[in-house]
Design an enzyme around this catalytic site. Sequence first.
Site: not given
Length: 213
Positions: A64-65
């Site tokens: 994930s970011q």
Amino acid sequence: MQDTLKHRGMRNKLAEVLISKGITDTVVLNAIRAIPRHLFMDSSFEAHAYQDKAFPIGADQTISQPYTVAFQSQLLAVKPNQKILEIGTGSGYQTAVLLKLKAKVYSIERQLELFKKTNIFLKKLGYRPKKTIFGDGYKGLPEEAPFDGIIVTAGAPEVPKALMSQLKIGGRLVIPVGLDEQVMTLFIRKSSTEFEKKEFGSFRFVPLLEDKN
């Protein structure tokens, strides 16, 4: 597996980016500063590891970011020694953040390839969840419930009832809800039958898959 002064400098810059985007929880920011994200990714992405972007990690999954990881962790509001259930171990990066927040982490992954790889990798780096499970996140982990917090790292078309039922009174469920685009949603359990619901804008996640067997 090296973690250099250059990497640490890049993490400090990443933390500044997250602060500029509204992350205020110092403990979460310190976890982002401490954890070598580049080690959780393919070495070909190393130069980009501290950009605020998601990257593929195999098995049609992504790491994930960093903003998303920090945002979900901030919403979860972890206190030391709380029991936290993570749905979707993935690369193990979010797991490592939860462990840095001093949570007792139980993590479920449904992709066998990722489960095996991440299990070995977390141990190698010295991150030790209470339990990692190969299984269906939709079902949660009833044998270890109730949990102080549950974090879902994939987009759920609806909120699994099993997860709601496995929260302690006062417990928090952080889950992205929706199909193509998800709304980050926080549920706080107020009683055996009541939940407070708060929504926090749009995000994009890989889908949370349910085992239909």
